[in-house]
Scaffold this motif. Sequence first.
Motif, PDB file in Angstrom:
ATOM      1  N   GLY A  61      98.298 -21.544   0.178  1.00 10.97           N
ATOM      2  CA  GLY A  61      97.236 -22.242   0.893  1.00 10.97           C
ATOM      3  C   GLY A  61      97.803 -23.232   1.887  1.00 10.97           C
ATOM      4  O   GLY A  61      98.995 -23.203   2.217  1.00 10.97           O
ATOM      5  N   GLU A  88      85.569 -28.042   3.122  1.00  9.39           N
ATOM      6  CA  GLU A  88      86.005 -26.666   2.918  1.00  9.39           C
ATOM      7  C   GLU A  88      87.169 -26.495   1.948  1.00  9.39           C
ATOM      8  O   GLU A  88      87.365 -25.411   1.396  1.00  9.39           O
ATOM      9  N   VAL A  89      87.983 -27.541   1.739  1.00  7.98           N
ATOM     10  CA  VAL A  89      89.151 -27.378   0.865  1.00  7.98           C
ATOM     11  C   VAL A  89      88.722 -27.186  -0.588  1.00  7.98           C
ATOM     12  O   VAL A  89      87.590 -27.503  -0.975  1.00  7.98           O
ATOM     13  N   ASP A  90      89.642 -26.675  -1.390  1.00 12.72           N
ATOM     14  CA  ASP A  90      89.355 -26.458  -2.811  1.00 12.72           C
ATOM     15  C   ASP A  90      89.390 -27.758  -3.604  1.00 12.72           C
ATOM     16  O   ASP A  90      88.656 -27.920  -4.589  1.00 12.72           O
ATOM     17  N   VAL A  91      90.247 -28.673  -3.199  1.00 14.35           N
ATOM     18  CA  VAL A  91      90.356 -29.939  -3.919  1.00 14.35           C
ATOM     19  C   VAL A  91      90.865 -31.023  -2.979  1.00 14.35           C
ATOM     20  O   VAL A  91      91.623 -30.747  -2.039  1.00 14.35           O
ATOM     21  N   THR A 148      83.031 -31.863  -2.615  1.00 10.89           N
ATOM     22  CA  THR A 148      84.314 -31.264  -3.023  1.00 10.89           C
ATOM     23  C   THR A 148      84.922 -32.033  -4.202  1.00 10.89           C
ATOM     24  O   THR A 148      84.872 -33.265  -4.256  1.00 10.89           O
ATOM     25  N   LYS A 149      85.503 -31.296  -5.132  1.00  6.32           N
ATOM     26  CA  LYS A 149      86.141 -31.906  -6.301  1.00  6.32           C
ATOM     27  C   LYS A 149      87.343 -32.753  -5.881  1.00  6.32           C
ATOM     28  O   LYS A 149      88.073 -32.401  -4.949  1.00  6.32           O
ATOM     29  N   ARG A 194      98.944 -25.252  -7.118  1.00 11.42           N
ATOM     30  CA  ARG A 194      97.644 -24.826  -6.596  1.00 11.42           C
ATOM     31  C   ARG A 194      97.788 -24.276  -5.181  1.00 11.42           C
ATOM     32  O   ARG A 194      97.148 -23.273  -4.823  1.00 11.42           O
ATOM     33  N   GLU A 217      95.261 -21.902  -2.962  1.00  9.25           N
ATOM     34  CA  GLU A 217      94.213 -22.905  -2.754  1.00  9.25           C
ATOM     35  C   GLU A 217      94.582 -23.833  -1.602  1.00  9.25           C
ATOM     36  O   GLU A 217      95.757 -23.999  -1.273  1.00  9.25           O
ATOM     37  N   SER A 218      93.577 -24.437  -1.011  1.00  4.48           N
ATOM     38  CA  SER A 218      93.798 -25.428   0.048  1.00  4.48           C
ATOM     39  C   SER A 218      93.575 -26.821  -0.536  1.00  4.48           C
ATOM     40  O   SER A 218      92.670 -27.028  -1.350  1.00  4.48           O
ATOM     41  N   VAL A 219      94.420 -27.761  -0.133  1.00  9.64           N
ATOM     42  CA  VAL A 219      94.383 -29.119  -0.672  1.00  9.64           C
ATOM     43  C   VAL A 219      94.351 -30.117   0.478  1.00  9.64           C
ATOM     44  O   VAL A 219      95.097 -29.977   1.447  1.00  9.64           O
TER      45      VAL A 219
END
Length: 282
Positions: A3, A28-31, A51-52, A71, A76-78
């Motif tokens: 990511g 838009e990011v995962d976390v 977003t979490k 991650r 995943e994107s962070v």
Amino acid sequence: MSGTLYVVATPIGNLEDITLRALRVLREVDVIAAEDTRRSARLLGHHGIATKTVSFHEHNTRMRVPQLISRLEAGESVAVVTDAGTPGVSDPGLELVKEAIEKGIRVDPIPGASAPLAALIASGFEMVPFTVFGFAPNKAKARIQWLDEISKVPHTFSFFEAPHRIQATLRDAGPIFGERPIMMARELTKLHQELLRGTALALADRVSDPRGEFTLVVGPAVKSLDSNEIHLSDTEVAQEFWRITESVQGSRRQAVAELARRSGRSAKDVYSAIERAKKLGI
């Protein structure tokens, strides 16, 4: 495919100081890896972002960096954010960026607010070159040594200070910075923003009930005019020092600052001259 690590600048006070791109990325990011999840929650809530978040601060860096890298490697994107401003500038973020680069993970900077740059553009000082330092050390001896070291930088520079130490730091800086101009910014972009200008000693006398983080911008070194410069020997420096402190009732720091200005020496040189004169019994 791994990511992307987004390094996202957030407002330093005014919640409107965030870019449309930063808001999109945070959605838009995962976390989101946040220095303080509670403080970031206010920003995210203000803009309706769900977003979490996970905590990422100086005390859990060793544990959190491997977790976030895992991650990212999993696709995943962070997004990494700090309490305020740009990650990595006296705040967490640099360790994660370094590790991501080492692992071949894409790093994407999302620029925005920065306290040193905001203060710089309001200072009126020459902007290039410009050096950013972090916070001054807590303990007095280390702080004085640190101030003496950064004072050797001839161009404009910036550093931060906490409210409970600002007066002590300014008084310590007085004889070291001398007549070098300073702009002190408090509560940048906030309702009670304050920009004060003067020398370190002058500003120390103007700071009452200090609150909020301070950003100080120190202007270029004042160039002395050789034709007006008074060249004093160690003995003359010591004699003038005692005259100022005893007859004029000035403080030691003020006396050193005045002698540095008049003699064309640095405050450190004046201190050394006084010590050498003491050893000679003057």
